[in-house]
Design a protein around this motif. Structure first.
Motif, PDB file in Angstrom:
ATOM      1  N   ALA A 126       7.429   7.553 -42.987  1.00 14.23           N
ATOM      2  CA  ALA A 126       8.393   8.592 -42.521  1.00 14.23           C
ATOM      3  C   ALA A 126       9.002   7.941 -41.371  1.00 14.23           C
ATOM      4  O   ALA A 126       8.767   7.565 -40.362  1.00 14.23           O
ATOM      5  CB  ALA A 126       7.752   9.971 -42.312  1.00 14.23           C
ATOM      6  N   ILE A 127      10.542   7.819 -41.392  1.00 19.39           N
ATOM      7  CA  ILE A 127      11.495   7.244 -40.605  1.00 19.39           C
ATOM      8  C   ILE A 127      12.582   7.922 -40.412  1.00 19.39           C
ATOM      9  O   ILE A 127      12.935   8.477 -41.211  1.00 19.39           O
ATOM     10  CB  ILE A 127      11.992   5.592 -40.930  1.00 19.39           C
ATOM     11  CG1 ILE A 127      10.098   4.760 -41.624  1.00 19.39           C
ATOM     12  CG2 ILE A 127      12.935   4.766 -40.037  1.00 19.39           C
ATOM     13  CD1 ILE A 127      10.536   3.792 -41.852  1.00 19.39           C
ATOM     14  N   PHE A 128      13.038   7.830 -39.108  1.00 20.48           N
ATOM     15  CA  PHE A 128      14.022   9.182 -39.247  1.00 20.48           C
ATOM     16  C   PHE A 128      15.465   8.253 -37.962  1.00 20.48           C
ATOM     17  O   PHE A 128      14.579   6.858 -37.300  1.00 20.48           O
ATOM     18  CB  PHE A 128      13.975  10.202 -37.898  1.00 20.48           C
ATOM     19  CG  PHE A 128      15.149  10.890 -37.056  1.00 20.48           C
ATOM     20  CD1 PHE A 128      16.286  11.519 -38.656  1.00 20.48           C
ATOM     21  CD2 PHE A 128      15.838  10.938 -35.800  1.00 20.48           C
ATOM     22  CE1 PHE A 128      17.441  11.971 -37.761  1.00 20.48           C
ATOM     23  CE2 PHE A 128      16.483  11.639 -35.214  1.00 20.48           C
ATOM     24  CZ  PHE A 128      17.020  12.244 -36.634  1.00 20.48           C
ATOM     25  N   TYR A 129      16.882   7.832 -39.557  1.00 17.11           N
ATOM     26  CA  TYR A 129      17.474   7.319 -38.541  1.00 17.11           C
ATOM     27  C   TYR A 129      18.673   8.275 -37.455  1.00 17.11           C
ATOM     28  O   TYR A 129      19.026   8.805 -38.247  1.00 17.11           O
ATOM     29  CB  TYR A 129      18.205   6.375 -39.140  1.00 17.11           C
ATOM     30  CG  TYR A 129      17.090   5.911 -40.045  1.00 17.11           C
ATOM     31  CD1 TYR A 129      17.193   4.126 -39.666  1.00 17.11           C
ATOM     32  CD2 TYR A 129      16.426   6.588 -41.065  1.00 17.11           C
ATOM     33  CE1 TYR A 129      15.889   3.050 -40.205  1.00 17.11           C
ATOM     34  CE2 TYR A 129      15.594   5.173 -41.838  1.00 17.11           C
ATOM     35  CZ  TYR A 129      15.166   3.827 -41.107  1.00 17.11           C
ATOM     36  OH  TYR A 129      14.490   2.943 -42.061  1.00 17.11           O
ATOM     37  N   PRO A 130      18.853   8.856 -36.394  1.00 21.04           N
ATOM     38  CA  PRO A 130      19.792   8.906 -35.965  1.00 21.04           C
ATOM     39  C   PRO A 130      21.090   8.709 -36.034  1.00 21.04           C
ATOM     40  O   PRO A 130      21.953   9.100 -36.002  1.00 21.04           O
ATOM     41  CB  PRO A 130      19.390   9.007 -34.051  1.00 21.04           C
ATOM     42  CG  PRO A 130      17.822   8.283 -33.851  1.00 21.04           C
ATOM     43  CD  PRO A 130      17.113   8.010 -35.403  1.00 21.04           C
ATOM     44  N   ASN A 131      21.195   7.172 -35.848  1.00 21.78           N
ATOM     45  CA  ASN A 131      22.575   6.388 -35.739  1.00 21.78           C
ATOM     46  C   ASN A 131      22.182   5.492 -36.813  1.00 21.78           C
ATOM     47  O   ASN A 131      21.947   3.937 -36.901  1.00 21.78           O
ATOM     48  CB  ASN A 131      22.902   5.918 -34.465  1.00 21.78           C
ATOM     49  CG  ASN A 131      22.511   6.742 -33.715  1.00 21.78           C
ATOM     50  OD1 ASN A 131      23.560   7.438 -33.749  1.00 21.78           O
ATOM     51  ND2 ASN A 131      22.204   6.476 -32.686  1.00 21.78           N
ATOM     52  N   ASN A 132      22.845   5.745 -37.589  1.00 24.85           N
ATOM     53  CA  ASN A 132      22.546   4.807 -39.336  1.00 24.85           C
ATOM     54  C   ASN A 132      24.009   4.213 -39.682  1.00 24.85           C
ATOM     55  O   ASN A 132      25.212   5.507 -40.133  1.00 24.85           O
ATOM     56  CB  ASN A 132      21.713   6.200 -40.692  1.00 24.85           C
ATOM     57  CG  ASN A 132      21.714   4.591 -41.716  1.00 24.85           C
ATOM     58  OD1 ASN A 132      22.500   4.101 -42.126  1.00 24.85           O
ATOM     59  ND2 ASN A 132      20.226   5.035 -41.817  1.00 24.85           N
ATOM     60  N   GLN A 133      23.462   2.977 -40.106  1.00 23.94           N
ATOM     61  CA  GLN A 133      25.794   2.263 -40.037  1.00 23.94           C
ATOM     62  C   GLN A 133      26.040   2.616 -41.915  1.00 23.94           C
ATOM     63  O   GLN A 133      27.401   2.401 -41.842  1.00 23.94           O
ATOM     64  CB  GLN A 133      25.269   1.221 -39.767  1.00 23.94           C
ATOM     65  CG  GLN A 133      24.541   0.382 -40.308  1.00 23.94           C
ATOM     66  CD  GLN A 133      24.783  -1.158 -40.230  1.00 23.94           C
ATOM     67  OE1 GLN A 133      25.060  -1.689 -38.763  1.00 23.94           O
ATOM     68  NE2 GLN A 133      24.233  -2.121 -41.084  1.00 23.94           N
ATOM     69  N   SER A 191      26.067  10.217 -40.964  1.00 22.96           N
ATOM     70  CA  SER A 191      24.945  11.409 -40.506  1.00 22.96           C
ATOM     71  C   SER A 191      23.801  10.441 -40.006  1.00 22.96           C
ATOM     72  O   SER A 191      23.108   9.790 -41.154  1.00 22.96           O
ATOM     73  CB  SER A 191      24.829  12.319 -41.096  1.00 22.96           C
ATOM     74  OG  SER A 191      24.387  12.240 -42.405  1.00 22.96           O
ATOM     75  N   PRO A 192      22.698  11.326 -38.912  1.00 23.58           N
ATOM     76  CA  PRO A 192      21.420  10.535 -39.464  1.00 23.58           C
ATOM     77  C   PRO A 192      21.208  10.910 -40.834  1.00 23.58           C
ATOM     78  O   PRO A 192      21.275  11.993 -41.108  1.00 23.58           O
ATOM     79  CB  PRO A 192      21.068  12.367 -38.212  1.00 23.58           C
ATOM     80  CG  PRO A 192      22.502  12.790 -37.360  1.00 23.58           C
ATOM     81  CD  PRO A 192      23.370  12.604 -38.279  1.00 23.58           C
ATOM     82  N   VAL A 193      19.541  10.252 -40.665  1.00 22.42           N
ATOM     83  CA  VAL A 193      18.984  10.348 -41.765  1.00 22.42           C
ATOM     84  C   VAL A 193      17.589  10.354 -42.305  1.00 22.42           C
ATOM     85  O   VAL A 193      16.984   9.412 -40.954  1.00 22.42           O
ATOM     86  CB  VAL A 193      19.507   9.045 -42.529  1.00 22.42           C
ATOM     87  CG1 VAL A 193      18.510   8.379 -43.903  1.00 22.42           C
ATOM     88  CG2 VAL A 193      20.750   8.421 -42.983  1.00 22.42           C
ATOM     89  N   LEU A 194      17.137  11.017 -42.804  1.00 26.80           N
ATOM     90  CA  LEU A 194      15.759  10.853 -42.415  1.00 26.80           C
ATOM     91  C   LEU A 194      15.138  10.706 -43.652  1.00 26.80           C
ATOM     92  O   LEU A 194      15.786  10.715 -45.102  1.00 26.80           O
ATOM     93  CB  LEU A 194      15.295  12.475 -42.667  1.00 26.80           C
ATOM     94  CG  LEU A 194      13.939  12.488 -42.594  1.00 26.80           C
ATOM     95  CD1 LEU A 194      13.267  12.500 -42.079  1.00 26.80           C
ATOM     96  CD2 LEU A 194      13.295  14.081 -42.538  1.00 26.80           C
TER      97      LEU A 194
END
Length: 171
Positions: free
Chosen positions: A52-59, A63-66
């Motif tokens: 389970a990975i959360f990317y608050p700043n995904n290029q 928007s943020p990605v879960l």
């Protein structure tokens, strides 16, 4: 024996039973899992190898990605759910993510890239699955999502799905 001895024994036994049941509940609550049912069939429950990975700043997204996924080495059990989240209010109800710019929502990948035998084959056409993100914990804390709805597979066949994601955030 005194009559009070009979009273103490049932109370002691009740405390032991309550204590054991309470430990069982704690074990269940400390376990991450993914469970889903398709077309009212038998539930599929996954307990192992969950990421389970959360990317608050995904290029790659605006928007943020879960990203939550698992697959076993033999590819018999696979699951992936990915969400492009509202920013900054992550919690809430989402629909299908259609990968358009500034779109938010969730999608469930079918793992064709690993030849998984559990592929969902969820088409984006007539996809009416609703996802509810209720908890997005910090690293080491839980992420909770429930989802349900109907969808068509790539052959146009209708299906229903319901599920729960209760996993520990890894990053």
């Amino acid at each position: 024996m005194k009559s009070t001895d009979f009273l103490i024994l049932p109370v002691f036994i009740s405390l032991i039973i309550f204590s054991c049941n309470n430990e069982d509940l704690e074990d269940q609550n400390n376990t991450e899992f993914i469970e889903y049912t398709i077309d009212g069939g038998e539930p599929v429950t996954i307990f192992e190898d969950i990421n389970a990975i959360f990317y608050p700043n995904n290029q790659d997204f605006s928007s943020p990605v879960l990203d939550i996924f698992t697959f076993t080495n033999d590819y018999n059990t696979c699951f992936r759910i990915r969400g492009a989240l509202h920013n900054p209010n992550y919690l809430g109800t989402y629909d299908n993510h259609d990968f358009q710019e500034n779109d938010t929502g969730f999608s469930m990948d079918d793992f064709d890239w690993v030849n998984c035998s559990d592929a969902f084959n969820i088409s984006s056409i007539n996809n009416n699955i609703t996802y509810n993100l209720t908890v997005l914990g910090e690293v080491g804390e839980y992420i909770d999502i429930n989802f349900s709805g109907d969808y068509e597979d790539y052959d146009g066949n209708p299906h229903t799905i319901t599920g729960i994601v209760h996993v520990i955030r890894d990053n």
